[in-house]
Motif scaffolding. Structure first.
Motif, short mmCIF file in Angstrom:
data_model
loop_
_atom_site.label_atom_id
_atom_site.label_comp_id
_atom_site.label_asym_id
_atom_site.label_seq_id
_atom_site.Cartn_x
_atom_site.Cartn_y
_atom_site.Cartn_z
N LYS A 45 0.83 -1.21 0.00
CA LYS A 45 0.00 0.00 0.00
C LYS A 45 0.86 1.25 0.00
N ALA A 46 1.92 1.27 0.81
CA ALA A 46 2.81 2.42 0.87
C ALA A 46 3.52 2.61 -0.46
N SER A 47 3.93 1.52 -1.08
CA SER A 47 4.61 1.60 -2.37
C SER A 47 3.69 2.11 -3.47
N ILE A 48 2.47 1.64 -3.49
CA ILE A 48 1.48 2.10 -4.47
C ILE A 48 1.22 3.59 -4.30
N HIS A 49 1.11 4.02 -3.05
CA HIS A 49 0.88 5.43 -2.77
C HIS A 49 2.04 6.28 -3.30
N LYS A 50 3.25 5.82 -3.08
CA LYS A 50 4.43 6.55 -3.56
C LYS A 50 4.44 6.62 -5.09
N VAL A 51 4.09 5.53 -5.75
CA VAL A 51 4.00 5.54 -7.21
C VAL A 51 2.98 6.59 -7.66
N GLY A 52 1.84 6.62 -7.00
CA GLY A 52 0.82 7.61 -7.34
C GLY A 52 1.31 9.03 -7.15
N LEU A 53 2.08 9.28 -6.09
CA LEU A 53 2.61 10.62 -5.85
C LEU A 53 3.58 11.04 -6.95
N VAL A 54 4.44 10.12 -7.35
CA VAL A 54 5.40 10.43 -8.42
C VAL A 54 4.66 10.75 -9.71
N ILE A 55 3.66 9.93 -10.05
CA ILE A 55 2.89 10.16 -11.28
C ILE A 55 2.12 11.48 -11.18
N MET A 56 1.53 11.75 -10.02
CA MET A 56 0.78 12.99 -9.83
C MET A 56 1.69 14.20 -9.98
N GLU A 57 2.88 14.11 -9.42
CA GLU A 57 3.84 15.22 -9.52
C GLU A 57 4.21 15.49 -10.98
N GLU A 58 4.48 14.43 -11.72
CA GLU A 58 4.83 14.60 -13.13
C GLU A 58 3.66 15.15 -13.93
N HIS A 59 2.46 14.69 -13.61
CA HIS A 59 1.26 15.18 -14.29
C HIS A 59 1.10 16.68 -14.04
N ALA A 60 1.27 17.09 -12.78
CA ALA A 60 1.13 18.51 -12.45
C ALA A 60 2.19 19.34 -13.17
N LYS A 61 3.42 18.84 -13.20
CA LYS A 61 4.49 19.56 -13.91
C LYS A 61 4.14 19.72 -15.38
N ASP A 62 3.68 18.63 -16.01
CA ASP A 62 3.34 18.69 -17.43
C ASP A 62 2.23 19.71 -17.70
N CYS A 63 1.24 19.73 -16.84
CA CYS A 63 0.08 20.59 -17.08
C CYS A 63 0.28 22.03 -16.62
N LEU A 64 1.05 22.22 -15.55
CA LEU A 64 1.10 23.55 -14.95
C LEU A 64 2.43 24.27 -15.09
N ILE A 65 3.50 23.54 -15.24
CA ILE A 65 4.81 24.19 -15.27
C ILE A 65 5.34 24.30 -16.69
N ASN A 66 5.09 23.33 -17.51
CA ASN A 66 5.63 23.32 -18.86
C ASN A 66 4.84 24.21 -19.81
N VAL A 67 4.74 25.47 -19.46
CA VAL A 67 4.10 26.44 -20.35
C VAL A 67 5.15 27.49 -20.71
N ASP A 68 4.93 28.15 -21.82
CA ASP A 68 5.87 29.19 -22.23
C ASP A 68 5.89 30.31 -21.20
N GLU A 69 7.08 30.88 -21.00
CA GLU A 69 7.23 31.94 -20.01
C GLU A 69 6.27 33.09 -20.32
N GLY A 70 5.58 33.52 -19.31
CA GLY A 70 4.63 34.61 -19.47
C GLY A 70 3.25 34.17 -19.91
N GLU A 71 3.12 32.91 -20.29
CA GLU A 71 1.83 32.40 -20.74
C GLU A 71 0.95 32.08 -19.54
N MET A 72 -0.29 32.42 -19.64
CA MET A 72 -1.23 32.12 -18.57
C MET A 72 -1.61 30.63 -18.62
N ILE A 73 -1.78 30.05 -17.47
CA ILE A 73 -2.23 28.66 -17.41
C ILE A 73 -3.75 28.66 -17.51
N GLU A 74 -4.26 27.82 -18.38
CA GLU A 74 -5.71 27.76 -18.57
C GLU A 74 -6.38 27.23 -17.31
#
Length: 90
Positions: A45-74
């Motif tokens: 259970k702890a390992s599955i949770h950690k996997v989910g956290l890593v995937i969630m972090e990468e998902h958030a980075k892809d959606c929220l951080i990887n935008v052009d500088e100065g671009e508004m996030i939708e």
């Protein structure tokens, strides 16, 4: 953590989890104690949770951080990440 490093980390963790599951099957077949079996389940259970956290972090980075500088996030992207996070936490 780079995207490739995160992917490699997730794959390695999933392989470890598969090994733990196989170990639990063997423990049950060998009539091991409930305490030992439940301890292994807690580890999974702890390992599955950690996997989910890593995937969630990468998902958030892809959606929220990887935008052009100065671009508004939708707003929709932020809502999507938040909805996914809430589903994961529940």
């Amino acid at each position: 953590m780079s995207r490739e490093k995160a992917k490699s980390d997730v794959i390695n963790r999933l392989k470890t989890i598969k090994g733990h599951i196989a170990g639990i099957e063997k423990m049950i077949e060998e009539d091991k104690s409930c305490d030992d079996i439940l301890l292994q389940i807690a580890a999974i259970k702890a390992s599955i949770h950690k996997v989910g956290l890593v995937i969630m972090e990468e998902h958030a980075k892809d959606c929220l951080i990887n935008v052009d500088e100065g671009e508004m996030i939708e707003k929709e992207k932020v809502e999507k990440v938040l909805n996914t996070l809430v589903k994961f936490i529940k």
